[in-house]
Write an enzyme that holds these catalytic residues in place. Structure first.
Site, PDB file in Angstrom:
ATOM      1  N   LYS A  83     -17.220 -51.245-102.623  1.00  0.00           N
ATOM      2  CA  LYS A  83     -16.975 -49.809-102.493  1.00  0.00           C
ATOM      3  C   LYS A  83     -17.211 -49.144-103.842  1.00  0.00           C
ATOM      4  CE  LYS A  83     -13.626 -47.555 -99.430  1.00  0.00           C
ATOM      5  NZ  LYS A  83     -12.202 -47.338 -99.141  1.00  0.00           N
TER       6      LYS A  83
HETATM    7  O1  G3P Z   1      -9.355 -45.686 -97.839  1.00  0.00           O
HETATM    8  C1  G3P Z   1     -10.106 -44.507 -97.827  1.00  0.00           C
HETATM    9  C2  G3P Z   1      -9.387 -43.417 -97.063  1.00  0.00           C
HETATM   10  O2  G3P Z   1      -9.146 -43.851 -95.750  1.00  0.00           O
HETATM   11  C3  G3P Z   1      -8.114 -42.924 -97.761  1.00  0.00           C
HETATM   12  O3  G3P Z   1      -7.397 -42.085 -96.892  1.00  0.00           O
HETATM   13  O4  G3P Z   1      -5.117 -41.256 -96.351  1.00  0.00           O
HETATM   14  O5  G3P Z   1      -5.703 -41.760 -98.760  1.00  0.00           O
HETATM   15  O6  G3P Z   1      -6.706 -39.768 -97.574  1.00  0.00           O
HETATM   16  P1  G3P Z   1      -6.175 -41.196 -97.416  1.00  0.00           P
END
Ligand code: G3P
Length: 232
Positions: A83
């Site tokens: 990533k």
């Molecule tokens: O892992 C990437 C993404 O899903 C993060 O989501 O909830 O931290 O905005 P969030």
């Protein structure tokens, strides 16, 4: 649509992988910190549990170091997707890694222009963060629609739309309507997808009526006509 689980909690991953519905896992530095475990150890364990793509994010921001970290992460297991953030250095790293056969998930995408760049850089996945856009009253799902529309114009693009930052089941449903390839789901959202009160109510009624028959499927004898038909 493929379902990835967005967590570094190995217990959650094992539990949800047992449903047979989990196609991969995404992690990020915040999820790794929340796990309280050593990054390289927990990623290796996750990659051994789920055979699909497991995203592990580099920590560096300069291309040379991102590339070194990405190459090291890719060695952990064949199903590791490196990533990288959607920056100039991140896409330079994406191009080199993907040209070398490594899966790359380009993350922190918030515009269609960024998604176009990631596809040109050969990303395996692009991760637009719908929830974080919704959080600031920007229509996150419109970004998914734009990206899907753009990618459909260029069939040679290999990049899959991996909808991230999902907050609730309707994000999954709306992304699926748009043809997004993957949703990465927090464990609680994946569990919410199963739930409906009318299913619970209907099942309770079926069970009550079945109980009133006093019968048992396993206890009653049957003639195995299927075996007889196969034997002919
Ligand atoms: O892992 C990437 C993404 O899903 C993060 O989501 O909830 O931290 O905005 P969030």
């Amino acid at each position: 649509m493929k379902f990835f689980v967005d967590t570094a909690d190995v217990k959650e991953i094992r539990d949800l992988a047992a449903t047979g519905l989990v196609d991969g896992v995404t992690t990020n530095p915040s999820l790794i910190a929340k796990s309280g475990r050593r990054f390289l150890d927990v990623v290796a364990e996750i990659a051994s549990i789920v055979p699909g793509p497991v995203s592990a994010e580099v920590a560096a921001t300069d291309h040379p170091t991102m590339l070194a970290e990405g190459r090291k992460l890719a060695k952990i297991a064949p199903n590791i997707a490196v990533k990288v953030p959607l920056t100039v250095d991140g896409l330079k790293t994406c191009k080199v890694l993907s040209d070398g056969g490594t899966m790359v998930n380009v993350t922190l995408c918030f515009s269609a222009a960024q998604a176009l760049l990631a596809a040109k850089a050969g990303a395996s996945f692009i991760s637009p963060f719908v929830g974080r856009l919704d959080d600031i009253s920007a229509p996150g799902m419109e970004l998914i629609a734009d990206i899907c529309q753009i990618y459909r114009q260029y069939p040679h693009f290999k990049t899959e739309v991996l909808v991230a930052s999902i907050r609730h089941p309707l994000h999954v449903v709306d992304a699926a309507k748009l043809g997004a390839h993957v949703s990465t789901l927090p464990p609680n959202v994946l569990r919410q997808l199963f739930a409906h009160p009318l299913t619970d109510k209907g099942l309770a009624a079926f069970l009550a009526d079945w109980a009133s028959t006093g019968q048992s499927i396993l206890e009653e004898p049957i003639e195995d006509r299927r075996a007889l038909a196969q034997a002919r």
